[in-house]
Design a protein around this motif. Structure first.
Motif, PDB file in Angstrom:
ATOM      1  N   UNK A  53     108.472  84.951  -5.687  1.00  0.00           N
ATOM      2  CA  UNK A  53     108.737  86.029  -6.636  1.00  0.00           C
ATOM      3  C   UNK A  53     109.831  85.656  -7.626  1.00  0.00           C
ATOM      4  N   UNK A  54     110.641  84.646  -7.295  1.00  0.00           N
ATOM      5  CA  UNK A  54     111.744  84.242  -8.166  1.00  0.00           C
ATOM      6  C   UNK A  54     112.232  82.866  -7.719  1.00  0.00           C
ATOM      7  N   UNK A  55     113.180  82.324  -8.467  1.00  0.00           N
ATOM      8  CA  UNK A  55     113.794  81.040  -8.111  1.00  0.00           C
ATOM      9  C   UNK A  55     115.311  81.194  -8.170  1.00  0.00           C
ATOM     10  N   UNK A  56     115.988  80.359  -7.408  1.00  0.00           N
ATOM     11  CA  UNK A  56     117.432  80.266  -7.461  1.00  0.00           C
ATOM     12  C   UNK A  56     117.753  78.797  -7.746  1.00  0.00           C
ATOM     13  N   UNK A  57     118.582  78.555  -8.776  1.00  0.00           N
ATOM     14  CA  UNK A  57     118.930  77.207  -9.207  1.00  0.00           C
ATOM     15  C   UNK A  57     120.337  76.903  -8.714  1.00  0.00           C
ATOM     16  N   UNK A  58     120.461  75.834  -7.899  1.00  0.00           N
ATOM     17  CA  UNK A  58     121.731  75.524  -7.243  1.00  0.00           C
ATOM     18  C   UNK A  58     122.087  74.045  -7.386  1.00  0.00           C
ATOM     19  N   UNK A  59     123.385  73.758  -7.546  1.00  0.00           N
ATOM     20  CA  UNK A  59     123.860  72.383  -7.533  1.00  0.00           C
ATOM     21  C   UNK A  59     123.816  71.856  -6.101  1.00  0.00           C
ATOM     22  N   UNK A  71     118.127  89.089 -10.296  1.00  0.00           N
ATOM     23  CA  UNK A  71     118.234  89.744  -8.997  1.00  0.00           C
ATOM     24  C   UNK A  71     119.243  88.976  -8.146  1.00  0.00           C
ATOM     25  N   UNK A  72     119.780  89.643  -7.144  1.00  0.00           N
ATOM     26  CA  UNK A  72     120.748  89.030  -6.237  1.00  0.00           C
ATOM     27  C   UNK A  72     120.246  89.239  -4.815  1.00  0.00           C
ATOM     28  N   UNK A  73     120.397  88.210  -3.989  1.00  0.00           N
ATOM     29  CA  UNK A  73     120.001  88.307  -2.587  1.00  0.00           C
ATOM     30  C   UNK A  73     121.115  87.696  -1.734  1.00  0.00           C
ATOM     31  N   UNK A  74     121.382  88.298  -0.578  1.00  0.00           N
ATOM     32  CA  UNK A  74     122.383  87.767   0.342  1.00  0.00           C
ATOM     33  C   UNK A  74     121.686  86.859   1.344  1.00  0.00           C
ATOM     34  N   UNK A 104     112.964  80.441   0.509  1.00  0.00           N
ATOM     35  CA  UNK A 104     113.724  81.414   1.284  1.00  0.00           C
ATOM     36  C   UNK A 104     112.839  82.631   1.477  1.00  0.00           C
ATOM     37  N   UNK A 105     112.771  83.107   2.686  1.00  0.00           N
ATOM     38  CA  UNK A 105     111.952  84.256   3.032  1.00  0.00           C
ATOM     39  C   UNK A 105     112.843  85.498   3.046  1.00  0.00           C
ATOM     40  N   UNK A 106     112.537  86.478   2.192  1.00  0.00           N
ATOM     41  CA  UNK A 106     113.336  87.702   2.129  1.00  0.00           C
ATOM     42  C   UNK A 106     112.971  88.620   3.285  1.00  0.00           C
ATOM     43  N   UNK A 107     113.783  89.639   3.509  1.00  0.00           N
ATOM     44  CA  UNK A 107     113.510  90.616   4.568  1.00  0.00           C
ATOM     45  C   UNK A 107     112.189  91.342   4.355  1.00  0.00           C
ATOM     46  N   UNK A 164     111.448  83.107  -2.232  1.00  0.00           N
ATOM     47  CA  UNK A 164     112.286  82.681  -3.352  1.00  0.00           C
ATOM     48  C   UNK A 164     112.394  81.167  -3.254  1.00  0.00           C
ATOM     49  N   UNK A 165     112.098  80.472  -4.357  1.00  0.00           N
ATOM     50  CA  UNK A 165     112.118  79.004  -4.348  1.00  0.00           C
ATOM     51  C   UNK A 165     113.482  78.465  -4.757  1.00  0.00           C
ATOM     52  N   UNK A 166     113.939  77.432  -4.053  1.00  0.00           N
ATOM     53  CA  UNK A 166     115.196  76.750  -4.364  1.00  0.00           C
ATOM     54  C   UNK A 166     114.902  75.612  -5.340  1.00  0.00           C
ATOM     55  N   UNK A 167     115.643  75.596  -6.451  1.00  0.00           N
ATOM     56  CA  UNK A 167     115.511  74.546  -7.461  1.00  0.00           C
ATOM     57  C   UNK A 167     116.847  73.819  -7.560  1.00  0.00           C
TER      58      UNK A 167
END
Length: 153
Positions: free
Chosen positions: A13-19, A36-39, A54-57, A62-65
């Motif tokens: 549903x979304x991506x999170x971009x991380x170093x 959006x924000x997720x813990x 990442x599997x949400x509740x 959510x895909x890690x990039x």
């Protein structure tokens, strides 16, 4: 968390971009690309890889990039020279992405000077950084970088 390639045919549903540093997590507030924000709250620290899911509740993915980072591309004169350069970087406990024909490291002008002094070609690049995991990356080891009366010289 699902390793890369294990999400079946489900679309994130979304991506999170991380170093690379941000991908080492246990508990962290993640800001996704679409605001959006997720813990994230895991039992133990993990090193997320590019493409992990990442599997949400609610059961969504959510895909890690891996984010692009400011790096040096270190090119040796020969394959043996690559090994020698890797040894010098490891001796300084520097994170490095070691590939056939090149090494990627975070930018540091002092290290750049050392590498060029050793005969390497060093150029600025911007790309995702995937440093090799150290020998002590497993859980429960408790490795620190305190120097217990040994020298690296």
């Amino acid at each position: 968390m699902l390793p890369h390639g294990t999400g079946g045919n489900r679309t994130p549903i979304d991506v999170v971009v991380l170093t690379h540093d941000q991908r080492h997590v246990r508990r962290k507030l993640l800001h996704m690309q679409h605001d959006d924000v997720v813990m994230l709250d895991l039992k133990e620290p993990v090193q997320l890889a590019h493409g992990d899911l990442l599997l949400t509740e609610t059961g969504e993915l959510v895909e890690v990039i891996a984010a692009e980072e400011e790096l040096y591309e270190v090119t040796p004169k020969t394959p043996l020279h690559l090994i020698e350069l890797a040894w010098h970087l490891g001796n300084r406990h520097l994170q490095a992405q070691i590939e056939e024909g090149r090494i990627l490291i975070l930018r540091d002008h002092v290290i750049r000077d050392m590498l060029t002094g050793l005969g390497a070609t060093v150029r600025d690049v911007s790309e995702p950084f995937h440093p090799a995991r150290g020998a002590y990356h497993g859980s429960g080891h408790g490795h620190d970088h305190g120097h217990h009366n040994h020298n690296h010289g």
